[in-house]
Design an enzyme around this catalytic site. Structure first.
Site, PDB file in Angstrom:
ATOM      1  N   ARG A  87     -10.641  16.239  53.410  1.00 31.81           N
ATOM      2  CA  ARG A  87      -9.344  15.651  53.051  1.00 31.81           C
ATOM      3  C   ARG A  87      -9.308  15.237  51.576  1.00 31.81           C
ATOM      4  O   ARG A  87     -10.089  14.405  51.121  1.00 31.81           O
ATOM      5  CB  ARG A  87      -9.002  14.478  53.974  1.00 31.81           C
ATOM      6  N   SER A 140     -15.231  14.881  55.789  1.00 29.91           N
ATOM      7  CA  SER A 140     -14.036  15.701  55.797  1.00 29.91           C
ATOM      8  C   SER A 140     -13.703  16.345  54.452  1.00 29.91           C
ATOM      9  O   SER A 140     -14.169  15.926  53.404  1.00 29.91           O
ATOM     10  CB  SER A 140     -12.883  14.790  56.214  1.00 29.91           C
ATOM     11  N   ASP A 150     -10.233  22.264  55.861  1.00 25.00           N
ATOM     12  CA  ASP A 150     -10.855  21.442  56.896  1.00 25.00           C
ATOM     13  C   ASP A 150     -12.338  21.770  56.853  1.00 25.00           C
ATOM     14  O   ASP A 150     -12.718  22.943  56.742  1.00 25.00           O
ATOM     15  CB  ASP A 150     -10.277  21.807  58.275  1.00 25.00           C
ATOM     16  N   ARG A 195     -18.653  14.679  64.975  1.00 28.58           N
ATOM     17  CA  ARG A 195     -18.815  13.514  64.102  1.00 28.58           C
ATOM     18  C   ARG A 195     -18.807  12.243  64.926  1.00 28.58           C
ATOM     19  O   ARG A 195     -18.097  12.160  65.923  1.00 28.58           O
ATOM     20  CB  ARG A 195     -17.662  13.425  63.103  1.00 28.58           C
ATOM     21  N   ASP A 243      -2.530  20.729  64.895  1.00 30.37           N
ATOM     22  CA  ASP A 243      -3.518  20.277  65.892  1.00 30.37           C
ATOM     23  C   ASP A 243      -3.955  18.821  65.715  1.00 30.37           C
ATOM     24  O   ASP A 243      -4.339  18.163  66.671  1.00 30.37           O
ATOM     25  CB  ASP A 243      -4.764  21.176  65.850  1.00 30.37           C
ATOM     26  N   HIS A 244      -3.889  18.306  64.479  1.00 35.18           N
ATOM     27  CA  HIS A 244      -4.432  16.968  64.241  1.00 35.18           C
ATOM     28  C   HIS A 244      -3.449  15.853  64.598  1.00 35.18           C
ATOM     29  O   HIS A 244      -3.856  14.721  64.811  1.00 35.18           O
ATOM     30  CB  HIS A 244      -4.834  16.807  62.770  1.00 35.18           C
TER      31      HIS A 244
HETATM   32  C1  MIC Z   1     -12.358  15.854  60.540  1.00 36.35           C
HETATM   33  O1  MIC Z   1     -12.964  16.393  61.455  1.00 36.35           O
HETATM   34  O2  MIC Z   1     -12.764  14.859  59.940  1.00 36.35           O
HETATM   35  C2  MIC Z   1     -11.062  16.479  60.065  1.00 36.35           C
HETATM   36  C3  MIC Z   1      -9.985  15.565  60.436  1.00 36.35           C
HETATM   37  O3  MIC Z   1     -10.836  17.692  60.742  1.00 36.35           O
HETATM   38  C4  MIC Z   1     -11.154  16.701  58.564  1.00 36.35           C
HETATM   39  C5  MIC Z   1      -9.901  17.109  57.929  1.00 36.35           C
HETATM   40  C6  MIC Z   1      -8.941  15.988  57.710  1.00 36.35           C
HETATM   41  O4  MIC Z   1      -9.319  14.912  57.313  1.00 36.35           O
HETATM   42  O5  MIC Z   1      -7.761  16.244  57.899  1.00 36.35           O
HETATM   43  C7  MIC Z   1     -12.229  17.660  58.115  1.00 36.35           C
HETATM   44  O6  MIC Z   1     -13.245  17.767  58.774  1.00 36.35           O
HETATM   45  O7  MIC Z   1     -12.121  18.257  57.042  1.00 36.35           O
HETATM   46 FE1  SF4 Z   2     -10.154  18.567  64.810  1.00 40.34          FE
HETATM   47 FE2  SF4 Z   2     -11.911  17.996  62.863  1.00 40.34          FE
HETATM   48 FE3  SF4 Z   2     -12.291  17.195  65.389  1.00 40.34          FE
HETATM   49 FE4  SF4 Z   2     -12.498  19.713  64.817  1.00 40.34          FE
HETATM   50  S1  SF4 Z   2     -13.792  18.090  64.036  1.00 40.34           S
HETATM   51  S2  SF4 Z   2     -11.457  18.863  66.590  1.00 40.34           S
HETATM   52  S3  SF4 Z   2     -10.921  19.996  63.273  1.00 40.34           S
HETATM   53  S4  SF4 Z   2     -10.681  16.573  64.019  1.00 40.34           S
END
Ligand code: MIC
Ligand code: SF4
Length: 862
Positions: free
Chosen positions: A645, A643, A160, A448, A95-96
């Site tokens: 990550r 995140s 995640d 976010r 999805d990312h």
């Molecule tokens: C996000 O919303 O920041 C992400 C991308 O979903 C991350 C995960 C990532 O960095 O791959 C998260 O929230 O953990």
């Molecule tokens: Fe994807 Fe993270 Fe955004 Fe949710 S918050 S849509 S998991 S990037």
């Protein structure tokens, strides 16, 4: 379809007895969170009264979910652990890595071409190791989990931070780094500090323009981005029961933004309805049978202050819609005050883009409520003044809303439907703009809004609101518009007002989907090949990090003293860098490039103490690494917020940074650092942050006696010859100190697995006498048994031989029978040896420091 039915059945069957066992020990009414925690204690974990915020406890989560951007690293680590198949049900979701540009279909096929190598890697690893695979286009991980895998009372982890979304179905769903996921997939216990508990009582009922999103926008304002750290937020009260299941998911989802370990709601009719509506009637029935165990005890909700560490109350009936931002999700502004704030702060008033969807807000309810506004715009002859995009959360939702005519409504209003993926939410957005640094405003229903997150532009003011409010703003194109009170002028010059949004929690004709995008793994994946091209710039096999040399850290240089917010987006940016998530060395080139250097207030510009010159952070760090000079990073509060990550921990480790010293950490990031063998330390006195100078050389003088609950000593040697000696805290327990010593948690795991595998796959009896490794009783039993059996088998043979001694024929016969007897003795001995080898294997397994219990995927074993 119901996945992993056996696991669910076993879980609900055992739940009452597990909770009864906990009650005996705890001896007081239990919150829902405690019930779920106790129900998931690892088999070897004693059931005790745990200290909130202090005790480290081992759990056995029911499942694991990974998204494509984090799964790459998680699975590269899993592959190097040497385990043939995952031991708990696990899934991967693509999805990312889907770039939003021109609209769903083209974007999806372009992204599959651009990231094909990564998608096929993930697909083949999933196939090999027994992991369910959701193809690109299937949807965003958390919506797909809610629709297919979430179940009341369950515990899951996901790589995640928004895994917490599944709290909407009454789970404890927790975001973790990939190394934690590896532990669980390997069948090992998963460790978590017993959380603190925050109770939020909801009364009243939502109405008009207010939606579930406003509950969490309000909570973010109350608790701020670090107020939930180390805590579970449990929602309860009559208001909670009025919220739809997906609305509850929204609230839990954005709980990641207050740093909460997770959030959850007690099982209720809304959840049962959602389970039934998404084809899981049998799960609802199982949950109904044990429903008293799937919510907190009545005494808890009657006097919450006795059972929670903090309690808040929100009246849904009087709650106003909120808009949070810019640059941080906890700046909560009620809609009635927003226009003033926009003017007062000089935020760009013209709204350029409104974006709805994401894992947080893309349910059928969200889409239909927003579409009701889009329809009004069309009917009232209003054309959207801002660009408008829609990202459905899953193919099931997309297919159904398209069938029901809603996507068409959006398109008529001027909206663009994007692929079922993260897209702009994670900076995978090729925004139509001619100046990437221009100050401008956007509003999203995402969760976010850190600087640069959506489009890489540091001057984009991103605000977060409900999908309804976002849609209304997109129609108006002006941030000083208040849809609750103001009118807009339509194409005929008439002043019109938008009516309150309306929608459906469930599709009146039910959900429908042609191809949900799921691929089941091979039953036996042993022959599946996983290939990583040698010259790939997207994927790189991992080499183990170096073990600790047993010495104090002397002469470290300060790489950067970060000022203010330093989220994981600042440490390892997403957007265009997502493409290197499977290649540690390449992605390391973005390390800390977003962090603000305290000394010159610039990003990606630090002093190289070896040359005196200023340069980019990654290049400077590589120079230190090449010179064999260890380094340290210093930071502010809530370092690593955002995140899950683990790249934000692995990259510094890979580049040779040894220590991260900050005022406070975000939970997931602190664990990630520990798991990767870094030293994550905090100031005892926050004021010591000011003592560190740009040209310092820094020592840790007592690392050789690194021990739990014992502070460490750091000495800052300043350029002028003076020095400061300070104490620093850490939260490492004994096991975590072993991770540090081994170089990483994975190194330690691989070592343990090698010990078990090495001994138990050693050739049996003939080549390596099993008796040498067996415990005494096993050795005794095995030595005697074959002899006894041999004697028994030989007796009748001897008798027969004596009787027919005269006859040659008889002798021959005797010989034949004797031969047969010997054969049978041999067979018995072989059998006994086999048994012995089995016993030995068991003994070795028990003797290993961490047990790797074989656990059938899909079956929960406690
Ligand atoms: C996000 O919303 O920041 C992400 C991308 O979903 C991350 C995960 C990532 O960095 O791959 C998260 O929230 O953990
Ligand atoms: Fe994807 Fe993270 Fe955004 Fe949710 S918050 S849509 S998991 S990037």
């Amino acid at each position: 379809m119901i996945f992993d039915f056996d696991m669910l059945e076993a879980f609900y069957k055992q739940l009452p007895s597990r909770i009864a066992k906990a009650r005996k020990v705890v001896n007081k009414p239990l919150t829902l969170s405690e019930k779920i925690l106790y129900a998931h204690l690892h088999g070897e974990q004693h059931v005790g009264v745990f200290n909130r915020g202090k005790s480290y406890v081992n759990f056995s989560p029911d499942r694991v979910a990974m998204q494509d951007a984090t799964a790459q690293m998680a699975l590269l680590q899993f592959m190097s652990a040497g385990i043939p198949k995952v031991r708990v049900p696990s899934t991967v979701h693509c999805d990312h890595l889907i770039l939003a540009k021109d609209g769903a279909q083209k974007d999806l096929s372009d992204s599959i071409t651009a990231s094909g190598e990564v998608f096929s890697f993930l697909e083949s690893v999933s196939n090999k190791f027994g992991i369910g695979f959701w193809r690109p286009g299937a949807g965003i991980i958390h919506q797909v989990v809610l629709e297919n895998y979430g179940f009341p009372g369950g515990m899951m982890i996901g790589t995640d931070s928004h895994t917490v979304n599944a709290g909407g179905l009454g789970m404890l769903a927790i975001g973790v780094g990939g190394a934690d996921a590896v532990d669980v997939m390997a069948g090992m216990p998963w460790e978590l500090k017993w959380p603190k508990l925050i109770g939020i009582k909801l009364t009243g009922k939502l109405g008009g323009w207010t939606s579930s999103k406003d509950v969490i926008l309000k909570v973010a304002g109350i608790l701020t981005v670090k107020g939930g750290t180390g805590a579970i937020v449990e929602y309860f009260g009559p208001g909670a029961r009025t919220l739809s299941c997906t609305g509850k998911g929204t609230i839990c989802n954005m709980g990641a933004e207050i740093g909460a370990t997770t959030s959850t709601f007690g099982y209720d009719e809304k959840m049962a309805e959602y389970l039934r509506g998404t084809g899981r009637k049998a799960v609802a029935e199982m949950a109904d049978k044990v429903k008293e165990h799937l919510t907190g005890d009545p005494e808890v909700y009657e006097s919450p202050e006795k059972y929670f560490d903090e309690v808040f109350e929100i009246d849904l009936s009087t709650l106003e819609p909120h808009v949070n931002g810019p640059f941080t999700p906890d700046r909560a502004i009620p809609i009635s005050e927003f226009a003033n704030e926009v003017k007062k702060n000089n935020w760009p008033q013209r709204l350029e883009v409104g974006l709805i969807g994401s894992c947080t807000n893309s349910s059928y309810e969200d889409i239909t409520r927003s579409a009701s506004l889009a329809k009004q715009a069309v009917d009232k002859k209003l054309q959207a003044k801002a660009e408008f995009t829609i990202t459905p959360g899953s193919e099931q939702v997309r297919y159904t809303v398209e069938r029901d005519g809603y996507l068409d409504v959006f398109e008529r209003m001027g909206g663009v439907v994007l692929a079922n993926a993260c897209g702009p939410c994670i900076g995978q957005w090729s925004r139509h703009t001619n100046d990437p640094n221009r100050a401008n405003s956007i509003i999203t229903s995402f969760n976010r809004n850190f600087a640069k997150r959506n489009d890489g532009n540091p001057n984009t003011h991103a605000f977060v609101a409900s999908p309804e409010i976002t849609t209304a703003f997109a129609i108006a194109g002006d941030l000083t518009f208040n849809p609750l009170t103001d009118t807009l002028t339509n194409s005929e010059g008439v002043a019109v007002k938008l009516d309150e949004p309306t929608g459906f929690e469930f599709p009146p004709r039910g959900f429908e989907v042609k191809d949900a995008g799921y691929l089941a793994p091979a039953k036996d994946g042993s022959n599946v090949q996983v290939k990583i091209a040698d010259n790939s710039n997207r994927l790189q096999a991992l080499s183990p990090f170096a073990t600790w040399d047993g010495r104090n850290l002397i002469g470290m240089k300060l790489l950067i003293k970060a000022k203010g917010k330093c989220t994981t987006d600042h440490i390892s940016m997403a957007g265009p860098w997502l493409r290197f998530r499977g290649h540690l060395d390449n992605i390391a080139n973005n390390t800390l490039t977003g962090a603000l250097n305290y000394y010159n207030e610039k990003t990606d510009n630090v002093k190289n103490q070896l040359t005196g010159e200023y340069g980019a952070v990654p290049a400077t760090q590589r120079a230190y690494k090449a010179a064999g000079v260890p380094t340290i990073v210093v930071g502010d509060h809530n370092y690593g917020e955002g995140s899950s990550r683990e790249h934000a921990a692995m990259q510094p480790r890979h580049l040779g940074i040894r220590v991260i010293l900050v005022k406070s950490f975000a939970r997931i990031h602190e664990t990630n650092l520990k798991k990767q063998g870094m030293l994550a330390l905090t100031f005892v006195n926050e004021g010591d942050y000011d003592k560190i100078q740009e040209d310092d050389s820094i020592d840790i003088t007592d690392l050789t006696s690194f021990a739990p609950d014992k502070q460490l000593t750091m000495v800052f040697h300043h350029k002028d010859g003076s020095k400061d000696s300070i104490k620093v805290n850490h939260t490492y327990n004994a096991g975590q100190i072993e991770w540090f010593k081994a170089g990483s948690a994975l190194n330690l795991m691989a070592k343990q697995i090698a010990v078990v595998a090495g001994s138990s796959t050693a050739k049996p009896a003939a080549q390596k006498p099993a008796s040498k490794v067996a415990s005494k009783p096993a050795r005794k039993a095995s030595a005697k048994r074959p002899v006894k059996v041999a004697k028994k088998a030989a007796k009748p043979v001897a008798k027969k031989a004596a009787k027919k001694a005269a006859a040659k024929k008889a002798v021959k016969k005797v010989a034949k029978v004797a031969k047969k007897a010997v054969k049978s003795v041999k067979k018995t001995v072989k059998k006994a040896t086999k048994k012995l080898v089995k016993a030995v294997k068991k003994v070795i397994k028990k003797a290993a420091p961490r047990k790797v219990a074989p656990k059938k995927a899909g079956k929960k074993k406690k």
